[in-house]
Design an enzyme around this catalytic site. Structure first.
Site, PDB file in Angstrom:
ATOM      1  N   CYS A  63       1.130  -1.462   0.055  1.00 47.63           N
ATOM      2  CA  CYS A  63      -0.091  -0.060  -0.250  1.00 47.63           C
ATOM      3  C   CYS A  63       1.003   0.806   0.272  1.00 47.63           C
ATOM      4  CB  CYS A  63      -0.912  -0.148   1.257  1.00 47.63           C
ATOM      5  SG  CYS A  63      -1.740   1.353   1.817  1.00 47.63           S
ATOM      6  N   CYS A  71       0.327   3.271   3.256  1.00 47.84           N
ATOM      7  CA  CYS A  71       0.794   2.701   4.675  1.00 47.84           C
ATOM      8  C   CYS A  71       2.006   3.485   5.312  1.00 47.84           C
ATOM      9  CB  CYS A  71       0.728   0.898   4.535  1.00 47.84           C
ATOM     10  SG  CYS A  71      -0.904   0.484   5.110  1.00 47.84           S
ATOM     11  N   ASN A  83      -0.753  14.642  -3.716  1.00 45.93           N
ATOM     12  CA  ASN A  83      -0.842  13.848  -4.475  1.00 45.93           C
ATOM     13  C   ASN A  83      -0.312  13.856  -5.613  1.00 45.93           C
ATOM     14  OD1 ASN A  83      -2.527  12.407  -6.769  1.00 45.93           O
ATOM     15  ND2 ASN A  83      -4.175  12.944  -5.715  1.00 45.93           N
ATOM     16  N   HIS A 122      -4.307   0.398   8.402  1.00 50.96           N
ATOM     17  CA  HIS A 122      -4.818   0.412   6.897  1.00 50.96           C
ATOM     18  C   HIS A 122      -5.773  -0.617   6.987  1.00 50.96           C
ATOM     19  CE1 HIS A 122      -3.760  -0.804   2.710  1.00 50.96           C
ATOM     20  NE2 HIS A 122      -4.386  -2.089   2.537  1.00 50.96           N
ATOM     21  N   ASN A 125     -13.372   9.782  -0.892  1.00 45.23           N
ATOM     22  CA  ASN A 125     -14.179   8.838  -2.157  1.00 45.23           C
ATOM     23  C   ASN A 125     -13.873   8.104  -1.185  1.00 45.23           C
ATOM     24  OD1 ASN A 125     -15.005  10.282  -3.945  1.00 45.23           O
ATOM     25  ND2 ASN A 125     -13.086  10.223  -5.424  1.00 45.23           N
ATOM     26  N   SER A 174      -8.867   3.900  -4.775  1.00 45.58           N
ATOM     27  CA  SER A 174      -7.691   3.152  -5.559  1.00 45.58           C
ATOM     28  C   SER A 174      -7.184   2.508  -5.038  1.00 45.58           C
ATOM     29  CB  SER A 174      -7.359   3.402  -6.708  1.00 45.58           C
ATOM     30  OG  SER A 174      -6.737   4.349  -6.409  1.00 45.58           O
ATOM     31  N   HIS A 215      -7.111   1.847   1.765  1.00 46.75           N
ATOM     32  CA  HIS A 215      -6.160   2.687   3.012  1.00 46.75           C
ATOM     33  C   HIS A 215      -6.989   4.027   3.085  1.00 46.75           C
ATOM     34  CE1 HIS A 215      -2.988   3.364   6.163  1.00 46.75           C
ATOM     35  NE2 HIS A 215      -3.415   4.055   6.241  1.00 46.75           N
ATOM     36  N   HIS A 253      -8.171   7.505   3.964  1.00 48.03           N
ATOM     37  CA  HIS A 253      -7.752   8.204   3.450  1.00 48.03           C
ATOM     38  C   HIS A 253      -8.945   9.596   2.506  1.00 48.03           C
ATOM     39  CE1 HIS A 253      -7.789   6.436  -0.718  1.00 48.03           C
ATOM     40  NE2 HIS A 253      -7.460   7.688  -1.430  1.00 48.03           N
ATOM     41  N   GLN A 310      -9.338  13.529   0.023  1.00 49.69           N
ATOM     42  CA  GLN A 310      -8.139  14.253  -0.802  1.00 49.69           C
ATOM     43  C   GLN A 310      -8.537  15.719  -0.326  1.00 49.69           C
ATOM     44  OE1 GLN A 310      -7.469  12.841  -4.656  1.00 49.69           O
ATOM     45  NE2 GLN A 310      -8.786  11.356  -4.264  1.00 49.69           N
TER      46      GLN A 310
HETATM   47  O1  LIG Z   1      -8.204   9.100  -5.800  1.00 51.37           O
HETATM   48  P1  LIG Z   1      -7.598   9.350  -7.243  1.00 51.37           P
HETATM   49  O2  LIG Z   1      -6.869   8.175  -7.373  1.00 51.37           O
HETATM   50  O3  LIG Z   1      -7.069  10.321  -7.311  1.00 51.37           O
HETATM   51  O4  LIG Z   1      -9.270   9.308  -8.231  1.00 51.37           O
HETATM   52  C1  LIG Z   1     -10.852   9.575  -8.240  1.00 51.37           C
HETATM   53  O5  LIG Z   1     -11.061  10.647  -7.744  1.00 51.37           O
HETATM   54  C2  LIG Z   1     -11.126  11.714  -8.371  1.00 51.37           C
HETATM   55  C3  LIG Z   1     -11.387  13.283  -8.126  1.00 51.37           C
HETATM   56  O6  LIG Z   1     -13.247  12.636  -7.393  1.00 51.37           O
HETATM   57  C4  LIG Z   1     -11.741  11.453  -9.441  1.00 51.37           C
HETATM   58  O7  LIG Z   1     -11.669  12.201 -10.355  1.00 51.37           O
HETATM   59  C5  LIG Z   1     -11.106  10.205 -10.675  1.00 51.37           C
HETATM   60  O8  LIG Z   1     -11.441   9.352 -11.328  1.00 51.37           O
HETATM   61  C6  LIG Z   1     -11.211   9.131  -9.574  1.00 51.37           C
HETATM   62  O9  LIG Z   1     -10.700   7.787  -9.499  1.00 51.37           O
END
Ligand SMILES: O=P(O)(O)O[C@H]1O[C@H](CO)[C@@H](O)[C@H](O)[C@H]1O
Ligand SMILES: O=P(O)(O)O[C@H]1O[C@H](CO)[C@@H](O)[C@H](O)[C@H]1O
Lengths: 348, 348
Positions: free
Chosen positions: B50, B53, B75, B113, B153, B161, B164, B166, B168
């Site tokens: 990961c 981690c 990022n 994790h 997300n 993806s 873990h 997290h 943004q």
């Molecule tokens: O978290 P990641 O991998 O940066 O990306 C994810 O969130 C982003 C923001 O909502 C989107 O644009 C991507 O399509 C989604 O896969």
């Protein structure tokens, strides 16, 4: 120096007035997330368990006729019903609701369970277009209907629950959000220049050629400058007509051809039945004159890198702004380079 | 007689000014389409593969510190970069683009994790909130930044993806679409009534109780009247504050508690780690005074009937109007009835 091909930027959607975010440098991002199942697509020509196949029973107990071309019926689980009582709620302009009535129909494109639009003949596609024309005319006779949305969800990933080739028509007693936005922008332009916004737009695009995917006598298919889905496209009529009923027989044929070619290119992209939601935008009905309206058809396909990796419109996109990585120009170049003959018809 | 519980209607989203379509009678629709994989969720506390981690290597070659609480970094595949050259395109107002710069950061919520927010202690969640506050303050010191979008997300189905825990933060040099709409509506109300739109709204909702899911001294969690996702909710502060930095220590604690309770209810709904995209909306920065802005947090979860059947926002929703079947009141009732203690903590 700022470069559209390299640097992050926003682009204006001239049809909605909204902006989208493009991040071209982000195309190299690796993907470790969800991948889609590639459902095997070996369907029989007739499936006894399919509620859209000719002669089969539907959930409301009725039986489909032994139809030969298209077949239209009212959706057994319509989101809109014509007999909805009028009324509404308004508490301090904070809780505001309004009754909405309408008609939801399903159109089987073909009796054959195993086909999709790109696999159908031009004649058969022309017959589907004729049905769209007839339905538009007939539904608009109901004066409570203000807008007729013709669309298709193709593929499980697009919420399509039955692979039998079919589309839908949802008509409503008020003009939906997206259509209101497009009406507003087209009207503003038409009042200022006395010319269709999309006509000016496609003239410019034809001159540039950068985003044009297909072109024939009566239509262009292009990746709009402001596309948000990776391989989003739009078919636009070269003549400024407000709705599909205005197409001449020649235009109808050209539309059938470009529809088959565009959807074949889509299937050729990843050599699989390419999922999308597609639909036409056209003038509202029973709502006065709409000389500004220019008929067009949007294709919103979710796939990004392969048959199994899609673009997610999630966190940032939902809360802030639609976002894409691959540029419109890149996507157009790729689509243009592909054969317009379906891969299944190429193999001898 | 028109009845919100039975008949199709549209509802006004007072924050965006958009309308959504509700079809309550359609809840009985059977589902034969795509179902999601229920990914087993037996993660180890530490995963050597990961990239989030502690102590592990990231794709840019750098190594994560042995962090104990949260950990913030830029990022590695930022959609927005701070050094983007300024510039734009404008051809006849038909092809319009504008350079966009910004900063994209990732926040690990915990070194473990195997956790998610509802499984973390109140103290640990408070520490995450403190990081959000600090980041908001620090990022806004960069005068080119106009908006700071904090979001998460959660779950593969939401494009996440890496499991873990997290979130943004994407900040941008212009105010994104959704935030502009909310600014416009809040400003209109504030100028007319000298009061926060959301304050009036939650006062009315608290009086009605119909859509309230949770309430404590400083916050309410409710299903907004205009919710579009099946179990969409919103956390609103009872005090009219424009951004997260204004929270008192007491408010921070109350926010941590309601966050844990709400996400626990979500996980309890289908006894699985409930996917969503969530994020805060707050005032733009470096953009003058915004006395109209009232901090709130949206939760957009995709699931509809079960852990494997989601709501598809496809054809009609993309082309015409967002649509839902289950009503906001129904969803609120269901969420309210669930325990606010996470199912994993209930079992002895
Ligand atoms: O978290 P990641 O991998 O940066 O990306 C994810 O969130 C982003 C923001 O909502 C989107 O644009 C991507 O399509 C989604 O896969
Ligand atoms: O084709 P169906 O089964 O009626 O339903 C599908 O299309 C509708 C219109 O876009 C959506 O509201 C549904 O979520 C989707 O599953």
């Amino acid at each position: 120096m700022f470069d559209l091909k390299e640097h992050s930027h926003t682009r204006l959607n001239i049809l909605t007035g909204d902006w989208i975010l493009v991040s071209p440098h982000r195309m190299k991002r690796p993907w470790q997330g969800q991948v889609e199942d590639l459902s095997k697509d070996n369907r029989p020509i007739y499936d006894s368990k399919c509620y859209l196949c000719p002669g089969n029973k539907r959930s409301d107990g009725s039986v489909n006729p032994e139809y030969n071309d298209s077949y239209v019926f009212t959706n057994d689980f319509s989101a809109l019903l014509i007999d909805t009582p009028k009324g509404g709620v308004d508490e301090e302009r904070l809780l505001v609701a309004s009754s909405e009535s309408g008609i939801c129909k399903v159109i089987c494109f073909s009796p054959c369970h195993d086909l999709t639009l790109p696999q159908m003949g031009i004649d058969a596609i022309e017959k589907v277009i004729k049905v769209w024309q007839t339905e538009f005319t007939e539904i608009s006779l109901n004066s409570s209907i203000k807008y007729i949305q013709i669309f298709e969800n193709k593929g499980e990933i697009m919420g399509c629950s039955n692979p039998h080739p079919h589309g839908q028509i949802w008509s409503s007693s008020s003009v939906p959000l997206e259509v209101s936005k497009e009406t507003f922008q087209q009207k503003k332009y038409f009042e200022k220049y006395g010319k269709s916004l999309l006509l000016s737009y496609i003239e410019l695009e034809i001159k540039k050629q950068e985003r044009i995917v297909l072109e024939n006598e009566h239509f262009v298919a292009l990746v709009p400058f402001w596309a948000v889905w990776p391989y989003e496209t739009m078919i636009v009529s070269k003549r400024h007509v407000p709705d599909i009923t205005q197409f001449t027989p020649g235009e109808r044929k050209s539309f059938a051809i470009i529809l088959k070619q565009l959807t074949s290119k889509y299937d050729n992209l990843f050599e699989m039945s390419f999922p999308y939601s597609a639909g036409m935008h056209q003038r509202p009905v029973n709502d006065g004159e709409h000389p500004e309206w220019h008929w067009h058809m949007h294709f919103y396909p979710p796939l990004l890198r392969s048959a199994t990796v899609k673009k997610f419109m999630v966190g940032y996109e939902m809360l802030a702004n639609p976002q894409r990585d691959i540029t419109a120009e890149n996507a157009a170049e790729k689509l243009k380079s592909l054969s317009d003959v379906h891969y299944s018809e190429q193999k001898i």
